[in-house]
Motif scaffolding. Structure first.
Motif, mmCIF file in Angstrom:
data_model
loop_
_atom_site.group_PDB
_atom_site.id
_atom_site.type_symbol
_atom_site.label_atom_id
_atom_site.label_comp_id
_atom_site.label_asym_id
_atom_site.label_seq_id
_atom_site.Cartn_x
_atom_site.Cartn_y
_atom_site.Cartn_z
ATOM 1 N N GLU A 43 0.800 -1.224 0.000
ATOM 2 C CA GLU A 43 0.000 0.000 0.000
ATOM 3 C C GLU A 43 0.835 1.278 0.000
ATOM 4 N N LEU A 44 2.036 1.219 0.535
ATOM 5 C CA LEU A 44 2.902 2.400 0.527
ATOM 6 C C LEU A 44 3.215 2.846 -0.903
ATOM 7 N N HIS A 45 3.098 1.920 -1.845
ATOM 8 C CA HIS A 45 3.370 2.202 -3.254
ATOM 9 C C HIS A 45 2.102 2.393 -4.088
ATOM 10 N N THR A 46 0.984 1.855 -3.618
ATOM 11 C CA THR A 46 -0.194 1.776 -4.483
ATOM 12 C C THR A 46 -1.469 2.415 -3.930
ATOM 13 N N ASN A 47 -1.509 2.776 -2.665
ATOM 14 C CA ASN A 47 -2.729 3.302 -2.053
ATOM 15 C C ASN A 47 -2.495 4.761 -1.643
ATOM 16 N N ALA A 48 -3.059 5.680 -2.426
ATOM 17 C CA ALA A 48 -2.832 7.111 -2.195
ATOM 18 C C ALA A 48 -3.338 7.560 -0.822
ATOM 19 N N GLU A 49 -4.532 7.102 -0.418
ATOM 20 C CA GLU A 49 -5.076 7.521 0.877
ATOM 21 C C GLU A 49 -4.239 6.983 2.031
ATOM 22 N N TYR A 50 -3.873 5.722 1.968
ATOM 23 C CA TYR A 50 -3.035 5.129 3.008
ATOM 24 C C TYR A 50 -1.686 5.849 3.084
ATOM 25 N N SER A 51 -1.078 6.089 1.947
ATOM 26 C CA SER A 51 0.252 6.697 1.895
ATOM 27 C C SER A 51 0.243 8.147 2.367
ATOM 28 N N GLU A 52 -0.864 8.828 2.162
ATOM 29 C CA GLU A 52 -0.982 10.223 2.605
ATOM 30 C C GLU A 52 -0.794 10.331 4.112
ATOM 31 N N GLU A 53 -1.218 9.314 4.828
ATOM 32 C CA GLU A 53 -1.084 9.288 6.288
ATOM 33 C C GLU A 53 0.257 8.696 6.728
ATOM 34 N N GLY A 54 1.041 8.224 5.781
ATOM 35 C CA GLY A 54 2.290 7.525 6.095
ATOM 36 C C GLY A 54 3.477 8.454 6.285
ATOM 37 N N PRO A 55 4.652 7.877 6.423
ATOM 38 C CA PRO A 55 5.851 8.656 6.756
ATOM 39 C C PRO A 55 6.315 9.624 5.664
ATOM 40 N N PHE A 56 5.880 9.421 4.422
ATOM 41 C CA PHE A 56 6.338 10.288 3.327
ATOM 42 C C PHE A 56 5.244 11.224 2.819
ATOM 43 N N GLY A 57 4.009 11.023 3.269
ATOM 44 C CA GLY A 57 2.904 11.886 2.884
ATOM 45 C C GLY A 57 2.383 11.642 1.478
#
Length: 162
Positions: A43-57
């Protein structure tokens, strides 16, 4: 820097010789194609909503994707065209910063080692340091690449060779 698309034989590769690639902008399609090819749907590579909340935004590219794009930059420089027999591996690879959609990347390559093989007379080992950066001059990849280059004196006079 060597900018021409010119194949190089083992004899042409001297320690200290450098090459610079053209730029390339990374797209959404690149991310999708890499995920499909690698079957890595993290998901860090493929899920925009999940990644938005992640360490890289935002979504980031797979580390191996940065390496694959760097190998493509080697090809775009042209010095390996029809003269490399094999990619033999790496001694090291670091991916200190993430690749993101919209990054424009380019690579620089420097010959750092050259050795003849004891086991064959038609080729030699060339080690090339690689560095890929984005438009903000951030290093995305550093590593070395080991190639088996054809020897001109063995292949150069054969039909169909550069």
């Amino acid at each position: 820097m060597a900018y021409s698309y010119e194949p190089h034989y083992f004899e042409d590769m001297e320690v200290g010789k450098t090459f610079e690639s053209v730029g390339r902008t990374v797209t959404e399609s690149d991310f999708v194609f890499h995920s499909m090819f690698a079957d890595d749907w993290t998901e860090l590579h493929t899920n925009a909503e999940y990644s938005e909340e992640g360490p890289f935004g935002e979504r980031i590219g797979h580390g191996p994707m940065t390496f694959i794009l760097t190998t493509g930059m080697v090809q775009r420089c042209g010095f390996v065209e029809r003269t490399v027999i094999a990619f033999l591996g790496m001694n090291y690879m670091d991916v200190p910063n993430p690749l993101t959609i919209g990054d424009t990347i380019s690579s620089e390559f420097e010959v750092t080692e050259k050795q003849e093989f004891d086991s064959r007379e038609d080729a030699g080992l060339v080690v090339i340091d690689a560095e890929t950066r984005n438009q903000d001059d951030e290093i995305l990849l550093q590593g070395d690449m080991k190639f088996m280059f054809k020897r001109r004196d063995f292949y150069g006079d054969k039909p169909g060779n550069p």
